[in-house]
Write an enzyme that holds these catalytic residues in place. Structure first.
Site, mmCIF file in Angstrom:
data_model
loop_
_atom_site.group_PDB
_atom_site.id
_atom_site.type_symbol
_atom_site.label_atom_id
_atom_site.label_comp_id
_atom_site.label_asym_id
_atom_site.label_seq_id
_atom_site.Cartn_x
_atom_site.Cartn_y
_atom_site.Cartn_z
ATOM 1 N N GLU A 143 0.821 -1.214 0.000
ATOM 2 C CA GLU A 143 0.000 0.000 0.000
ATOM 3 C C GLU A 143 0.852 1.259 0.000
ATOM 4 O O GLU A 143 2.018 1.233 0.362
ATOM 5 C CB GLU A 143 -0.934 0.037 1.205
ATOM 6 C CG GLU A 143 -0.330 -0.343 2.534
ATOM 7 C CD GLU A 143 0.897 0.404 2.961
ATOM 8 O OE1 GLU A 143 0.880 1.664 2.879
ATOM 9 O OE2 GLU A 143 1.882 -0.238 3.388
ATOM 10 N N GLY A 285 6.492 -0.083 4.030
ATOM 11 C CA GLY A 285 5.237 -0.389 3.358
ATOM 12 C C GLY A 285 5.476 -0.708 1.898
ATOM 13 O O GLY A 285 6.535 -1.228 1.547
ATOM 14 N N GLU A 286 4.472 -0.457 1.043
ATOM 15 C CA GLU A 286 4.525 -0.749 -0.406
ATOM 16 C C GLU A 286 4.479 -2.241 -0.685
ATOM 17 O O GLU A 286 4.503 -2.652 -1.845
ATOM 18 C CB GLU A 286 5.813 -0.210 -1.070
ATOM 19 C CG GLU A 286 6.074 1.253 -0.909
ATOM 20 C CD GLU A 286 7.372 1.693 -1.607
ATOM 21 O OE1 GLU A 286 8.075 0.845 -2.186
ATOM 22 O OE2 GLU A 286 7.662 2.909 -1.565
ATOM 23 N N GLY A 287 4.491 -3.080 0.368
ATOM 24 C CA GLY A 287 4.663 -4.518 0.188
ATOM 25 C C GLY A 287 6.118 -4.938 0.248
ATOM 26 O O GLY A 287 6.441 -6.101 -0.017
#
Lengths: 318, 318
Positions: A143, A285-287
């Site tokens: 995300e 984050g971001e995966g």
């Protein structure tokens, strides 16, 4: 999961050319993966990373170290291949999709009422559901959304109780005053949304964001398609927790990729009974943490499915 | 390392599209790697895994759960591609070499005197040195040798003191009686080789094995060729410790790939001041934990060298 496939994988594991248990957690990981894929000797050939982006009305309260326009700027960066997650997806052979969710229409400030209407949260859940490639064999959901550690902290607080201070962290880098503000904002969010407590989906609607709802939708779809999921950090795990709180065992198809440095993540993983595969002080984050853990999962499955048995190799088994 | 390259890498890291420090240990890892490679924006394209195998006279004392012939059987398994390390090397794009060291001529039982003559230990060190590809850009050294956790425990005891019980573990799976026997054998080994204490290279000769000496030789060669090294578990780390005890900073070009479940490894890493990248309860050897950590290092370097800067991506930097 397919109990027969898991059992066959466990039997195979016991015959591989290594002392029993010598691959540690890799062995459990491979057997778990085999069970969900329904085959004793699986391969990972089509991992999918999906990064969902959303904007948050609560940023008006000054809860982030970065301005809200960074969300759309980072989406452009994802699309151009310049973010950390692009490099990690590339390194581990995952295809990557980026889904920006109504960035020009942030959620409502949840300290004044629900972040999303019923229609909005359903649309976000559906967008997540639709983004999953049914032919993928592992899913990572990531995300981007300035303000979303505050949203995730409020959601975790609604789902698991405790105090606001238990769930807020420094996010992209707020100072002590910012941290105290986040705790106040979370408390206000719960006060403004009394229906959020004790109802996980309602908590997601009232306190979550579009990217959180989309991650929940994607992880639910993965369950139906028997695609094992690697959870990322605090925000992804908070979104996923909605599924665990909605139905018992609702996250059994997911492992915790890493333990984030974001303050509330350890507590959240403990509440879900999941031990992270990696602990490298990441908090991007971001995966990104999950994508790195994809390397561990690929290694585990490669050993399990590629190794010779004692009989095949003519090795004495002790 | 190249201080200028490390400094340039640190400066680059500060400009990448992420909050400062958000990639945690990956950032330090990439900067460390850049320093040793002498370039601010390195790539990993040629990792090398070398598995050294040796046999140990001390197996006559019954210190292993597996018979000594398993060493040569596993070498055949490595050569046929059937072992765990083959799968991991393949998964992370490393070329793999297998070097069997005089398997038909085990070292002498070190409880009766030195395991190796001067000529033998020098030959093993040289074999390790020669096995390193000077064009490799990361090195993993692994080992196979029934009995070698006992040899590594004796070596660690000679290098770092403590009690035999501090260093012995269950290896491939001995029971409590086997564990007590290993401690007695280690104590006898030190008593039979008084010259081993306080002289790291002499300890390697008297208590080590050919595969341990070869790993030390390979890791020393990597230093000269500026090839960063990922250490594997207890046996690899004990061999590498000889270099740290021989010259200050002698292992600065190496990171600890994982923390092994073998009992003495945590203590050994602490003595060397190295925090492992992974902790997955692995205890297989072969280089398997280090090869899995190669995925982490590749991810770190891919992020560092592949990400866009704030300026390049047009992202506001907070």
């Amino acid at each position: 999961p397919d109990a027969e496939a898991a059992q066959a994988a466990r039997a195979r594991n016991g015959q591989l050319t290594k002392p029993p248990g010598a691959l540690g957690r890799l062995e459990d990981l491979a057997i778990w993966y085999a069970g969900w894929r329904g085959t004793a000797r699986p391969r990972i050939v089509a991992p999918q990373v999906i990064v969902f982006a959303g904007n948050h009305g609560v940023t008006a309260r000054g809860v982030s170290a970065f301005p809200a326009e960074v969300t759309v700027q980072m989406v452009a960066n994802f699309e151009a291949g310049g973010a950390a997650i692009n490099q990690l997806a590339g390194e581990f052979g995952a295809k990557m999709d980026v889904i920006a969710l109504d960035l020009d229409r942030p959620t409502a400030d949840f300290t004044a009422g629900p972040a999303m209407s019923e229609a909005e949260v359903v649309a976000a859940l559906a967008a997540g559901w639709a983004a999953v490639d049914p032919h993928a064999d592992v899913l990572v959901t990531g995300e981007m959304g300035i303000g979303n550690t505050t949203s995730a902290a409020a959601l975790a607080h609604a789902l698991f109780g405790g105090a606001p201070e238990d769930w807020v962290g420094r996010g992209t880098g707020v100072d002590d005053a910012g941290l105290a503000l986040k705790a106040r904002v979370v408390a206000e969010g719960l006060a403004a949304n009394p229906g959020a407590q004790g109802d996980a989906l309602e908590a997601l609607r009232c306190l979550g964001g579009r990217e959180l709802a989309a991650m929940a939708g994607a992880i639910a779809r993965a369950r139906v398609a028997r695609i094992p999921v690697i959870l990322d950090g605090f925000i992804c795990t908070a979104a996923a927790a909605v599924l665990a709180q909605t139905s018992a065992g609702g996250l059994d198809h997911a492992v915790a990729g890493h333990g984030s440095a974001e303050a509330g993540h350890g507590r959240l993983l403990e509440a879900l009974g999941k031990a992270p595969l990696l602990a490298l002080d990441m908090r991007l984050g971001e995966g990104s943490g999950a994508a790195l853990a994809l390397g561990v999962l690929k290694g585990a499955v490669a050993c399990h499915s590629g190794m010779a048995t004692f009989a095949e190799a003519g090795v004495s088994d002790g």
